[in-house]
Design a protein around this motif. Sequence first.
Motif, PDB file in Angstrom:
ATOM      1  N   PHE A 173      12.885  44.808  15.264  1.00  0.00           N
ATOM      2  CA  PHE A 173      12.962  46.164  15.791  1.00  0.00           C
ATOM      3  C   PHE A 173      13.471  47.166  14.761  1.00  0.00           C
ATOM      4  CE2 PHE A 173      13.426  43.941  20.083  1.00  0.00           C
ATOM      5  CZ  PHE A 173      12.060  44.020  20.320  1.00  0.00           C
ATOM      6  N   HIS A 174      14.308  46.722  13.829  1.00  0.00           N
ATOM      7  CA  HIS A 174      14.669  47.632  12.738  1.00  0.00           C
ATOM      8  C   HIS A 174      13.405  48.142  12.058  1.00  0.00           C
ATOM      9  CE1 HIS A 174      18.868  45.600  12.261  1.00  0.00           C
ATOM     10  NE2 HIS A 174      18.899  46.589  13.135  1.00  0.00           N
ATOM     11  N   ASN A 175      12.469  47.237  11.821  1.00  0.00           N
ATOM     12  CA  ASN A 175      11.245  47.600  11.112  1.00  0.00           C
ATOM     13  C   ASN A 175      10.246  48.332  11.996  1.00  0.00           C
ATOM     14  OD1 ASN A 175      11.518  46.395   8.298  1.00  0.00           O
ATOM     15  ND2 ASN A 175      12.053  44.632   9.561  1.00  0.00           N
ATOM     16  N   THR A 176      10.120  47.925  13.265  1.00  0.00           N
ATOM     17  CA  THR A 176       9.186  48.637  14.143  1.00  0.00           C
ATOM     18  C   THR A 176       9.682  50.046  14.441  1.00  0.00           C
ATOM     19  OG1 THR A 176      10.205  47.649  16.131  1.00  0.00           O
ATOM     20  CG2 THR A 176       8.274  46.527  15.209  1.00  0.00           C
ATOM     21  N   GLU A 177      10.989  50.215  14.520  1.00  0.00           N
ATOM     22  CA  GLU A 177      11.530  51.558  14.735  1.00  0.00           C
ATOM     23  C   GLU A 177      11.309  52.437  13.508  1.00  0.00           C
ATOM     24  OE1 GLU A 177      15.455  51.827  16.759  1.00  0.00           O
ATOM     25  OE2 GLU A 177      15.218  49.665  17.058  1.00  0.00           O
ATOM     26  N   VAL A 178      11.441  51.854  12.322  1.00  0.00           N
ATOM     27  CA  VAL A 178      11.114  52.598  11.107  1.00  0.00           C
ATOM     28  C   VAL A 178       9.657  53.053  11.143  1.00  0.00           C
ATOM     29  CG1 VAL A 178      10.660  52.295   8.630  1.00  0.00           C
ATOM     30  CG2 VAL A 178      12.878  51.643   9.587  1.00  0.00           C
ATOM     31  N   MET A 179       8.766  52.174  11.613  1.00  0.00           N
ATOM     32  CA  MET A 179       7.343  52.487  11.624  1.00  0.00           C
ATOM     33  C   MET A 179       7.001  53.650  12.556  1.00  0.00           C
ATOM     34  SD  MET A 179       5.351  50.874   9.542  1.00  0.00           S
ATOM     35  CE  MET A 179       3.756  51.085  10.360  1.00  0.00           C
ATOM     36  N   ILE A 180       7.720  53.771  13.673  1.00  0.00           N
ATOM     37  CA  ILE A 180       7.410  54.873  14.592  1.00  0.00           C
ATOM     38  C   ILE A 180       8.291  56.082  14.357  1.00  0.00           C
ATOM     39  CG2 ILE A 180       6.612  53.241  16.356  1.00  0.00           C
ATOM     40  CD1 ILE A 180       9.152  53.980  17.997  1.00  0.00           C
ATOM     41  N   SER A 181       9.263  55.966  13.471  1.00  0.00           N
ATOM     42  CA  SER A 181      10.156  57.085  13.193  1.00  0.00           C
ATOM     43  C   SER A 181       9.373  58.249  12.589  1.00  0.00           C
ATOM     44  CB  SER A 181      11.252  56.649  12.211  1.00  0.00           C
ATOM     45  OG  SER A 181      11.968  57.770  11.723  1.00  0.00           O
ATOM     46  N   ARG A 182       9.766  59.450  12.933  1.00  0.00           N
ATOM     47  CA  ARG A 182       9.115  60.619  12.341  1.00  0.00           C
ATOM     48  C   ARG A 182       9.499  60.776  10.875  1.00  0.00           C
ATOM     49  NH1 ARG A 182      10.533  65.697  15.689  1.00  0.00           N
ATOM     50  NH2 ARG A 182      10.144  64.216  17.389  1.00  0.00           N
TER      51      ARG A 182
END
Length: 298
Positions: free
Chosen positions: A110-119
């Motif tokens: 989730f650290h990485n998936t959140e980075v991916m959807i972060s603006r």
Amino acid sequence: MRWAGGAVLDSAVAVAAMATNPGDLWDYVYGGTGKAQPLQHPGLPIVTIATTSGTGSEINCWGVISNHETNEKIGFGAPELNPVLAIVDPELMRTVPAKYTAYQGFDALFHNTEVMISRFVNVLSEPIALSAIEHIAKYLPRAVKDGNDIEAREAVAYGSTIAGLTMQLTSTTAEHSMEHAMSAYHYDLPHGAGLIMISNEFYRFFVERHACDGQFIKMARAMGMKDADKPEDFLAALADLQKACGVDNLKMSDYGIRKEECDTLARNARETMGGLFAANPCEMSHEDCVGIFEKAYK
């Protein structure tokens, strides 16, 4: 062998800072009731040895601390607190029990998936995050099934450690604010487990609003769905991975969380770590946040 999670590494950040600075740690916390003062002096040098694969704390300057008196769980750190040396050896991770391997692995995912959807995702953080997502999705079920599978341990450790970099290049999103609120009130809730509990509804919120369709499709492909062509494919890939790791039926109620708390949790998430809401790919109101908690509740 004894093992300890990222909380031990996080505590080192706090100890290193307060060994050279006056006052109380909460003086230097940004958010909630923290006084948001800058550090007056650099902290002591930090050397980290990771014995789990989850937080990525071994290579970044952040830790998470809790104030049980105020029910606040907040990130703390400063650039000068980056470790000077990190040792990541999957041999040290063989004895982590299966369920905690899963919880920690999903935290890293989730650290990485959140980075991916972060603006705030950028040309450097995106390819690194996708690489980490690919490794974790492929190898985490193997690491959960057999803790002595050193190839799997190494791949998950890579995905976890590299997230320490992707987070620092970008940022996580409100998913982490929301889970911190959950475990701020319910201390025995493992962070990774809490993230898993809310993850499907959290990402569904953005999928339904078509906030970043292309990013979800890229992640679904990285997770093994090579023909993914719609954002919903990410939700399917996530559900499949949770099932493969035996964490698809975690319940908030098993940790004493009541559905009536959803409003309190949503308010706490924004008051203590509201900055991460700014990284969301579209607006998420207080009512939206409450709704995600309610839909995720079991």
